[in-house]
Design a protein around this motif. Structure first.
Motif, PDB file in Angstrom:
ATOM      1  N   ASP A 516      14.117  13.211  66.461  1.00 39.62           N
ATOM      2  CA  ASP A 516      15.371  13.891  66.810  1.00 39.62           C
ATOM      3  C   ASP A 516      16.246  12.989  67.688  1.00 39.62           C
ATOM      4  OD1 ASP A 516      14.740  16.208  65.402  1.00 39.62           O
ATOM      5  OD2 ASP A 516      13.560  16.995  67.065  1.00 39.62           O
ATOM      6  N   ASP A 517      17.530  12.934  67.362  1.00 40.86           N
ATOM      7  CA  ASP A 517      18.479  12.096  68.076  1.00 40.86           C
ATOM      8  C   ASP A 517      19.829  12.809  68.041  1.00 40.86           C
ATOM      9  OD1 ASP A 517      20.403  10.229  68.847  1.00 40.86           O
ATOM     10  OD2 ASP A 517      19.432   8.542  67.852  1.00 40.86           O
ATOM     11  N   ALA A 518      20.232  13.362  69.189  1.00 41.08           N
ATOM     12  CA  ALA A 518      21.436  14.198  69.242  1.00 41.08           C
ATOM     13  C   ALA A 518      22.694  13.410  68.887  1.00 41.08           C
ATOM     14  CB  ALA A 518      21.577  14.822  70.637  1.00 41.08           C
ATOM     15  N   LEU A 519      22.823  12.165  69.387  1.00 39.96           N
ATOM     16  CA  LEU A 519      24.023  11.365  69.089  1.00 39.96           C
ATOM     17  C   LEU A 519      24.089  11.013  67.609  1.00 39.96           C
ATOM     18  CD1 LEU A 519      26.568   9.840  69.802  1.00 39.96           C
ATOM     19  CD2 LEU A 519      25.159   7.935  70.648  1.00 39.96           C
ATOM     20  N   PHE A 520      22.939  10.698  67.021  1.00 44.84           N
ATOM     21  CA  PHE A 520      22.895  10.407  65.580  1.00 44.84           C
ATOM     22  C   PHE A 520      23.445  11.589  64.781  1.00 44.84           C
ATOM     23  CE2 PHE A 520      20.387  10.709  61.568  1.00 44.84           C
ATOM     24  CZ  PHE A 520      20.876   9.571  60.938  1.00 44.84           C
ATOM     25  N   GLU A 521      23.083  12.805  65.173  1.00 41.68           N
ATOM     26  CA  GLU A 521      23.591  13.994  64.474  1.00 41.68           C
ATOM     27  C   GLU A 521      25.103  14.131  64.643  1.00 41.68           C
ATOM     28  OE1 GLU A 521      21.820  15.812  62.400  1.00 41.68           O
ATOM     29  OE2 GLU A 521      20.093  14.535  62.850  1.00 41.68           O
ATOM     30  N   VAL A 522      25.621  13.791  65.823  1.00 38.82           N
ATOM     31  CA  VAL A 522      27.077  13.805  66.049  1.00 38.82           C
ATOM     32  C   VAL A 522      27.770  12.800  65.127  1.00 38.82           C
ATOM     33  CG1 VAL A 522      28.905  13.235  67.728  1.00 38.82           C
ATOM     34  CG2 VAL A 522      26.922  14.589  68.451  1.00 38.82           C
ATOM     35  N   ARG A 548      22.154   4.825  63.126  1.00 39.29           N
ATOM     36  CA  ARG A 548      21.047   4.714  64.090  1.00 39.29           C
ATOM     37  C   ARG A 548      21.324   3.579  65.084  1.00 39.29           C
ATOM     38  NH1 ARG A 548      17.685   9.064  64.091  1.00 39.29           N
ATOM     39  NH2 ARG A 548      17.034   9.670  62.000  1.00 39.29           N
ATOM     40  N   GLU A 549      21.847   2.464  64.554  1.00 38.75           N
ATOM     41  CA  GLU A 549      22.126   1.320  65.423  1.00 38.75           C
ATOM     42  C   GLU A 549      23.272   1.644  66.388  1.00 38.75           C
ATOM     43  OE1 GLU A 549      22.973  -3.468  65.083  1.00 38.75           O
ATOM     44  OE2 GLU A 549      22.137  -2.410  63.357  1.00 38.75           O
ATOM     45  N   MET A 550      24.283   2.349  65.892  1.00 38.57           N
ATOM     46  CA  MET A 550      25.376   2.779  66.782  1.00 38.57           C
ATOM     47  C   MET A 550      24.829   3.675  67.890  1.00 38.57           C
ATOM     48  SD  MET A 550      28.440   3.826  64.165  1.00 38.57           S
ATOM     49  CE  MET A 550      28.691   2.863  62.651  1.00 38.57           C
ATOM     50  N   SER A 551      23.947   4.579  67.528  1.00 36.26           N
ATOM     51  CA  SER A 551      23.365   5.515  68.492  1.00 36.26           C
ATOM     52  C   SER A 551      22.558   4.788  69.554  1.00 36.26           C
ATOM     53  CB  SER A 551      22.476   6.522  67.754  1.00 36.26           C
ATOM     54  OG  SER A 551      21.870   7.414  68.651  1.00 36.26           O
ATOM     55  N   ALA A 552      21.925   3.684  69.167  1.00 30.10           N
ATOM     56  CA  ALA A 552      21.092   2.924  70.108  1.00 30.10           C
ATOM     57  C   ALA A 552      21.917   1.957  70.953  1.00 30.10           C
ATOM     58  CB  ALA A 552      20.020   2.152  69.337  1.00 30.10           C
ATOM     59  N   ARG A 553      22.955   1.325  70.338  1.00 36.71           N
ATOM     60  CA  ARG A 553      23.686   0.254  71.036  1.00 36.71           C
ATOM     61  C   ARG A 553      24.982   0.712  71.683  1.00 36.71           C
ATOM     62  NH1 ARG A 553      23.290  -5.082  67.268  1.00 36.71           N
ATOM     63  NH2 ARG A 553      24.417  -5.906  69.071  1.00 36.71           N
ATOM     64  N   MET A 580      33.736   5.169  67.697  1.00 38.59           N
ATOM     65  CA  MET A 580      33.663   4.806  69.114  1.00 38.59           C
ATOM     66  C   MET A 580      34.170   5.940  69.995  1.00 38.59           C
ATOM     67  SD  MET A 580      34.487   0.705  69.327  1.00 38.59           S
ATOM     68  CE  MET A 580      35.850   0.618  68.152  1.00 38.59           C
ATOM     69  N   GLN A 581      35.161   6.689  69.515  1.00 34.33           N
ATOM     70  CA  GLN A 581      35.656   7.847  70.252  1.00 34.33           C
ATOM     71  C   GLN A 581      34.567   8.918  70.360  1.00 34.33           C
ATOM     72  OE1 GLN A 581      38.931  10.111  68.405  1.00 34.33           O
ATOM     73  NE2 GLN A 581      39.983  10.093  70.382  1.00 34.33           N
ATOM     74  N   ALA A 582      33.831   9.141  69.259  1.00 31.08           N
ATOM     75  CA  ALA A 582      32.743  10.130  69.264  1.00 31.08           C
ATOM     76  C   ALA A 582      31.628   9.706  70.214  1.00 31.08           C
ATOM     77  CB  ALA A 582      32.200  10.304  67.853  1.00 31.08           C
ATOM     78  N   ILE A 583      31.314   8.409  70.246  1.00 30.86           N
ATOM     79  CA  ILE A 583      30.262   7.906  71.141  1.00 30.86           C
ATOM     80  C   ILE A 583      30.683   8.074  72.601  1.00 30.86           C
ATOM     81  CG2 ILE A 583      29.066   5.808  71.907  1.00 30.86           C
ATOM     82  CD1 ILE A 583      29.206   4.894  68.907  1.00 30.86           C
ATOM     83  N   ALA A 584      31.939   7.729  72.897  1.00 26.07           N
ATOM     84  CA  ALA A 584      32.438   7.873  74.274  1.00 26.07           C
ATOM     85  C   ALA A 584      32.434   9.342  74.697  1.00 26.07           C
ATOM     86  CB  ALA A 584      33.852   7.291  74.374  1.00 26.07           C
ATOM     87  N   GLY A 585      32.834  10.236  73.793  1.00 28.22           N
ATOM     88  CA  GLY A 585      32.840  11.666  74.084  1.00 28.22           C
ATOM     89  C   GLY A 585      31.443  12.190  74.365  1.00 28.22           C
ATOM     90  N   TYR A 586      30.472  11.727  73.577  1.00 29.66           N
ATOM     91  CA  TYR A 586      29.076  12.150  73.762  1.00 29.66           C
ATOM     92  C   TYR A 586      28.546  11.663  75.110  1.00 29.66           C
ATOM     93  CZ  TYR A 586      24.023  12.451  73.102  1.00 29.66           C
ATOM     94  OH  TYR A 586      22.688  12.722  73.276  1.00 29.66           O
TER      95      TYR A 586
END
Length: 595
Positions: A516-522, A548-553, A580-586
C-alpha cells in the motif's frame, strides 16, 4: 550512430540506457545487418525498431498480426511526438489510400500493417514505391508451423521483402521461440546463426505458482478479494467457463468483465476498452484476449484451466508485469484440464505429425503442473536455456508448507476405486465412501461393498476434493470421454500395499500482491484524469513503474522530473506540472496532519 540512438531514447522515451540485448539488436540494425531478436515480453522489443526508425531515412514497416496492438502502439508513439500510423481492416478504402499516400511522402516514420495485406498484390506494389529502410516483423514465431500460433499469411513476408529494389534491413522479434522455431525463423528470412540475439527468457519480476488439489473457485475468489484494486486477467479454456466465472465474480461485487468469441464485436470492444482504461479491474477471457493489448500495468494473470503448451502459457502469463513491477502468474490445475486439451488436439485439423508434436508439448505442460523444482527454471529449460538456476521467488522455491500423512484416507479411496472395478466417476466414488443413502447405490448393490461408508465422518464435497488431490498428484487417473471414470495409476499400487506413504501439503493461501502506498494511489488518479482528457489508456501517460519512482523520489523541479524513468521532454512538457503539483499537495497534507 549509437550515440544518436541513446539521445533519441532519452528525448522520446525518457530512458538513459538500453536494456540487455536492445543495444546489440539496434547496433546490428543500424549497420544494416538482418537480425532475429528473442526477448521476453516486457523486455523492450518495440524500441529495437522504433529507435532505428527515428534515425533511418524513409519509413519503417512494422508487420503485426494484432489490430488493437497497432492502435495502442501508434497512440503511444504519437503521445511522445513520433509520427506513426497503421493500416488494417478497421479502415475504409479511402482512409487506407490517404495513409499510404502520406507514408509515401515521408510524413510517417513508422507504418504498422497486418500480414494479411501482403496477400493482396496491389497493396505490395504500392509498398515497392515507398522508401522503406527497415522491415520489423513482430510476433515472428507466427511464421513457423512448429510455433504455437502459426499464421500462413506470415509466409508472404520474405517474398515482399525481396521485391524492393533496395532491400531494407530486417528484424524479426519474438518472446516465445523454442530452438526449433528460432531455426525456422532464421532460415525463412535468410538470417545467419550469428544474427540471432537472445537475451534469455527469464522474467525476474514474475512470481509463478501452481495451485493443485484444492478448490480453484475458492482460491480465485479469495485472491481477487485481496487484490480487488489490482488489474488482472483470468484465463479460462472455454466460453462456457468464462461466462460461469463472470457471473460468479459479478455476484461477489467485483469490477469484472468478460471477453470471448461468442460475444458480439461491440461487447468485446467495450470490455477491452474498459479494462484498458482501468474502469474494469479484472477481465475473464479465453486466450483470444490479450494478444492485441499493450497494457503495461497488468498485475496478475491467473489461468483457471491449464493451457495446451508452455509457449502459449508463457506468452499469456507474460502479459503480467510488462512495466517491470512485481506481478503474479498463477495456474490453477485440475486433472480434467488434461482431457479437455487432448480433446482440442484430437478435434483440430492438423496433420498427424503436428498432432504428435502437440501431444508431446502437452506432456511437458503437465510436467510443469506437477514439478516440485523451480517453476521458472522449468520454463527456461523448455526454451533451450542450459542449467538455469532457481529463481528464489516462485511458488515452489518459497514453499514452506508442512506435509501431513494422509496415507490411510488415500488407501480408503484407492481401495474403493478398485472395489468399484474402475467403472465409476468421482461423484459415485464419493457417495460410496460417504455412505450415501440412495436408491441407485442400493440397486447396484454398492452399499454392500466393504468400502461403503468408511469415510462417513466427511462430507461428499470433502471426499471429492480429496479425490481431486489424489488425481492431481497422479495416484488416480481419469479415463473415458464426456463421463470419465476413475482408475488406479501406477503410483497407487505401493500405497495400497503399504509400501509408500501419501503426504499432503496444506492449502496454498491467496496473498495480497501490492504494498500500500497512498501517494501512488493519488498519482494513479491524476494519471486517469489526464488519460480521459487525452482519450488514451492511463498506462500510455506513464507506467506504474514511473509512478512508483515519482512516489519514492518526490520530484519538485523539471530537472528532477526528467530523471524519472519513462519521462522524456515531450512528457515533461505535457504532464510534468500536473504530477509535481499533486506530489507537492500530498506533501503539504502530510505535513499538516503531523502538525
Amino acid at each position: 550512430m549509437m550515440d544518436a540512438a541513446l539521445q533519441a531514447l532519452k528525448q522520446y522515451f525518457g530512458y538513459d540506457r538500453f536494456r540487455t540485448g536492445q543495444d546489440q539488436i539496434i547496433s546490428r540494425i543500424l549497420n544494416g545487418q538482418d537480425t532475429v531478436g528473442i526477448m521476453p515480453t516486457g523486455g523492450g522489443k518495440s524500441l529495437c525498431y522504433q529507435i532505428p526508425a527515428l534515425l533511418f531515412p524513409g519509413v519503417t514497416l512494422v508487420i503485426s498480426p494484432l489490430i488493437s496492438l497497432m492502435k495502442d502502439q501508434v497512440d503511444a508513439l504519437k503521445d511522445v511526438g513520433i509520427q506513426a500510423t497503421f493500416i488494417n481492416s478497421s479502415l475504409t478504402f479511402s482512409e487506407t489510400n490517404e495513409r499510404l499516400s502520406a507514408a509515401a511522402q515521408g510524413i510517417y516514420k513508422l507504418v504498422y500493417i497486418a500480414p494479411e495485406r501482403l496477400e493482396v498484390s496491389g497493396f505490395v506494389r504500392i509498398l515497392e514505391h515507398m522508401h522503406v529502410s527497415l522491415v520489423a516483423i513482430d510476433e515472428a514465431h507466427c511464421i513457423s508451423q512448429w510455433g504455437h500460433d502459426f499464421r500462413p499469411s506470415y509466409r508472404a513476408i520474405p517474398a515482399m521483402i525481396d521485391r524492393f529494389a533496395r532491400r531494407p534491413a530486417v528484424v524479426a522479434l519474438t518472446a516465445t521461440a523454442t530452438p526449433r522455431v528460432t531455426t525456422d525463423i532464421r532460415k525463412l528470412f535468410g538470417i545467419e546463426a550469428e544474427g540471432v540475439v537472445a537475451t534469455g527468457f527469464a522474467r525476474d519480476n514474475l512470481n509463478f505458482q501452481v495451485v493443485r488439489g484444492q478448490s480453484a473457485d475458492v482460491f480465485l475468489l479469495d485472491y481477487l478479494r485481496k487484490n480487488r484494486d489490482q488489474p488482472g486477467i483470468v484465463y479460462a479454456a472455454t466460453r462456457k467457463e468464462v461466462d460461469r466465472l463472470y457471473a460468479r465474480l459479478t455476484q461477489q461485487g467485483l469490477a469484472v468483465g468478460r471477453y470471448h468469441a461468442g460475444l458480439s464485436e461491440k461487447e468485446r470492444a467495450a470490455s477491452q476498452e474498459q479494462f484498458l482504461y482501468d474502469d474494469l479491474t479484472v477481465l475473464v477471457a479465453t486466450n483470444a484476449f490479450g494478444m492485441g493489448i499493450n497494457k503495461s500495468n497488468v498485475r496478475f494473470v491467473i489461468h483457471y484451466n491449464m493451457p495446451r503448451n508452455i509457449e502459449a502459457y508463457y506468452q499469456e502469463a507474460g502479459r503480467a508485469g510488462r512495466d517491470g513491477e512485481k506481478s503474479d502468474c498463477i495456474l490453477l490445475f485440475a486433472p480434467q484440464d488434461i482431457r479437455l486439451q487432448k480433446f482440442f488436439i484430437d478435434q483440430s485439423d492438423m496433420d498427424e505429425t503436428l498432432k504428435q508434436a502437440e501431444y508431446h508439448k502437452l506432456e511437458q505442460m503437465i510436467g510443469y503442473c506437477h514439478t516440485e523444482t523451480c517453476l521458472q527454471a522449468y520454463i527456461l529449460r523448455y526454451f533451450g536455456e542450459r542449467n538455469p538456476s532457481g529463481c528464489g521467488h516462485c511458488g515452489n522455491c518459497l514453499d514452506t508448507r508442512e506435509k501431513t500423512d494422509v496415507t490411510v484416507n488415500a488407501q480408503k479411496v484407492l481401495s474403493c476405486v478398485k472395489r468399484l472395478r474402475e467403472r465409476y466417476g468421482k461423484i459415485m466414488v464419493a457417495k460410496v465412501l460417504a455412505g450415501a443413502s440412495e436408491q441407485k447405490l442400493r440397486s447396484l448393490h454398492l452399499d454392500r461393498l466393504p468400502t461403503y461408508g468408511i469415510m462417513k465422518e466427511q462430507t461428499q464435497k470433502q471426499i471429492g476434493e480429496f479425490i481431486d488431490f489424489l488425481t492431481a498428484e497422479q495416484y488416480l487417473v481419469q479415463q473415458g470421454g464426456a463421463y470419465p471414470v476413475l482408475a488406479l495409476a501406477e503410483r497407487s499400487l505401493p500405497v495400497l500395499k503399504g509400501e509408500a506413504r501419501v503426504l499432503k501439503k496444506g492449502h496454498i493461501r491467496a496473498e495480497r500482491l501490492a504494498v500500500d502506498d497512498a501517494l501512488f494511489e493519488v498519482l494513479k488518479q491524476v494519471r486517469k484524469t489526464l488519460a480521459q482528457k487525452e482519450f488514451v489508456p492511463p498506462y500510455i501517460i506513464f507506467s506504474d513503474q514511473s509512478l512508483r519512482e515519482m512516489s519514492a523520489r518526490l520530484p519538485a523541479t523539471d530537472h528532477d522530473f526528467l530523471m524519472i524513468k519513462g519521462v522524456g521532454q515531450q512528457k515533461l512538457e505535457k504532464y510534468g506540472h500536473a504530477f509535481m503539483q499533486a506530489i507537492a499537495g500530498y506533501q503539504a497534507e502530510q505535513k499538516n496532519a503531523v502538525n
